[in-house]
Design an enzyme around this catalytic site. Structure first.
Site, PDB file in Angstrom:
ATOM      1  N   GLU A 280       0.833  -1.214   0.000  1.00  0.00           N
ATOM      2  CA  GLU A 280       0.000   0.000   0.000  1.00  0.00           C
ATOM      3  C   GLU A 280       0.868   1.265   0.000  1.00  0.00           C
ATOM      4  O   GLU A 280       0.561   2.239  -0.673  1.00  0.00           O
ATOM      5  CB  GLU A 280      -0.936   0.016   1.214  1.00  0.00           C
ATOM      6  CG  GLU A 280      -1.980  -1.089   1.209  1.00  0.00           C
ATOM      7  CD  GLU A 280      -2.886  -1.031  -0.020  1.00  0.00           C
ATOM      8  OE1 GLU A 280      -3.244   0.078  -0.449  1.00  0.00           O
ATOM      9  OE2 GLU A 280      -3.222  -2.096  -0.551  1.00  0.00           O
ATOM     10  N   ASP A 361       3.840  -4.071  -5.854  1.00  0.00           N
ATOM     11  CA  ASP A 361       4.418  -5.342  -5.385  1.00  0.00           C
ATOM     12  C   ASP A 361       5.943  -5.263  -5.382  1.00  0.00           C
ATOM     13  O   ASP A 361       6.601  -5.693  -4.433  1.00  0.00           O
ATOM     14  CB  ASP A 361       3.967  -6.503  -6.280  1.00  0.00           C
ATOM     15  CG  ASP A 361       2.583  -7.015  -5.896  1.00  0.00           C
ATOM     16  OD1 ASP A 361       2.065  -6.594  -4.847  1.00  0.00           O
ATOM     17  OD2 ASP A 361       2.024  -7.838  -6.653  1.00  0.00           O
TER      18      ASP A 361
HETATM   19 ZN   LIG Z   1      -2.566  -2.608  -4.685  1.00  0.00          ZN
END
Ligand SMILES: [Zn+2]
Length: 414
Positions: A280, A361
């Site tokens: 996030e 990611d």
């Molecule tokens: Zn995401």
């Protein structure tokens, strides 16, 4: 010209509906075909019953969506070519003159209320039928009604004044009204970003400071590593409505806070929560939020510019089944009809969103362990009964997140 528009509208709507139904059928077939075997990549982490539950849950949701696609298209046709909008405009004309601000506001609010009422049974069935059957629903009928009343109060307090301001600008700001309206919408949207976390969300959920000292320490170390300052670390009682878990950032600038669903804290280990938060943080640090806002502002500007060209054309109204002509009616027709034309742009938005997911990611693996993120993702897929075998085309069209297999394969290479 008006007849050409009628045919173009019918053709665009038919193409969009046919494509959506076709994609839905593909998704059901693909998920069913892979229902009885967990893909090898997940064989060690997802049990067969959980995999089958995800398949059945996906199929149940797609089936409801298919009914909604057909219903929405029928309602749209009845409103426009079927003459319902013209009839409603006539009813409001008994109370207010056609060109007045109040005629336009009344007509638009009544059409929105009507479409919301028509969509209500499907919403109820989704929550109290499907979500309930698969054990996700925690919402009571009472909470649903309270939520709906709060939503209506918000729409009346914020949405109606915005609508009246937009209609007023359309009527008084001259040829460049669309630029003024755009500036107003941008300002409103930024204002909402500021007030949503501290004034609106607490109206629906409870936010309490994160308690678990081990987790707090981990998260604070992560934030320091990433050079991120926030106005606090909160746990939200998401379990009040649903067993689905999530984590997110809310707000901009100094108002930003980190929010974890209580369901997430309960299910993931501290290391896994840290990895999810690092993802996030990646969205935030890589300016995805700002980029998305910029894209939506550009799209709104282009739409308003097109609407500015259409409002003066009689064929725009007549081609869509309306004889009464006013600026608010043009706005309403545009809001109702343009999604049929812009439907095929959908995969572009999906593509951008997936690119951002891969980037976040990658960011997460630089600041937390890739293995923890992988474990957290698999747990979340399993807990949320998200299928790990979606139809590739359906997924490319709609899914804002890359399919599980693709995402985890990419994580292993980082
Ligand atoms: Zn995401």
């Amino acid at each position: 010209m008006s007849q050409a528009l009628t045919w173009a509208f019918v053709a665009a709507l038919a193409a969009a509906v046919a494509t959506r139904l076709w994609l839905a059928r593909r998704q059901m077939r693909h998920v069913r075909a892979h229902r009885d075997a967990v893909p090898p990549a997940f064989a060690a982490s997802i049990a067969l019953p959980a995999h089958q539950k995800a398949a059945d849950y996906t199929v149940a949701k797609v089936r409801l969506q298919m009914a909604e696609i057909v219903l929405d298209a029928l309602v749209l046709l009845i409103l426009t070519l079927g003459g319902l909008l013209q009839w409603l405009a006539g009813q409001w004309q008994r109370v207010f003159p056609l060109e007045s601000l109040w005629h336009g506001s009344g007509l638009i609010v009544s059409v929105f209320a009507l479409t919301a009422a028509i969509g209500l049974p499907a919403t109820l069935y989704r929550i109290f039928g499907i979500e309930e059957r698969f054990g996700f629903n925690k919402m009571t009928l009472k909470l649903f009604v309270v939520d709906a009343l709060k939503g209506m109060a918000l729409a009346a307090a914020l949405g109606v004044p915005l609508l009246v301001a937009v209609l007023w600008l359309m009527g008084t700001a001259g040829d460049w009204w669309w630029l003024y309206v755009w500036a107003l919408l941008v300002g409103f949207s930024l204002f909402m970003q500021l007030i949503i976390p501290s004034f609106i969300m607490p109206w629906f959920n409870k936010f309490s400071p994160l308690q678990d000292p081990v987790l707090v320490e981990r998260v604070e170390r992560l934030l320091a590593r990433c050079g991120f300052r926030s106005r606090g670390l909160y746990v939200m009682d998401g379990s009040k409505r649903s067993a689905h878990g999530n984590a997110f950032f809310a707000g901009v600038g100094a108002a930003k806070r980190i929010v974890l669903f209580d369901t997430l804290v309960l299910r993931l280990s501290p290391a896994e929560v840290e990895a999810v938060l690092a993802h996030e943080l990646g969205h935030y640090k890589l300016h995805h939020v700002r980029k998305n806002l910029a894209f939506s502002f550009a799209f709104t500007l282009a739409s308003l510019f097109i609407l500015g060209l259409l409002v003066g054309q009689p064929w725009f109204y007549e081609g869509l089944g309306v004889q009464s002509k006013s600026l608010p009616i043009a706005l309403l027709l545009f809001i109702l009809v343009s999604p049929a034309f812009s439907f095929f742009l959908h995969p572009l938005g999906t593509l951008l969103s997936r690119k951002h997911e891969f980037e976040a990611d990658a960011y997460a693996t630089h600041h937390a362990a890739a293995g923890d993120l992988e474990h957290a993702l698999v747990k979340l897929y399993q807990d949320n009964a998200t299928t790990v075998t979606p139809d590739p085309l359906h997924s490319a069209f709609y899914d804002s997140h890359p399919p599980a297999a693709m995402r985890i394969a990419r994580l292993k290479t980082l």
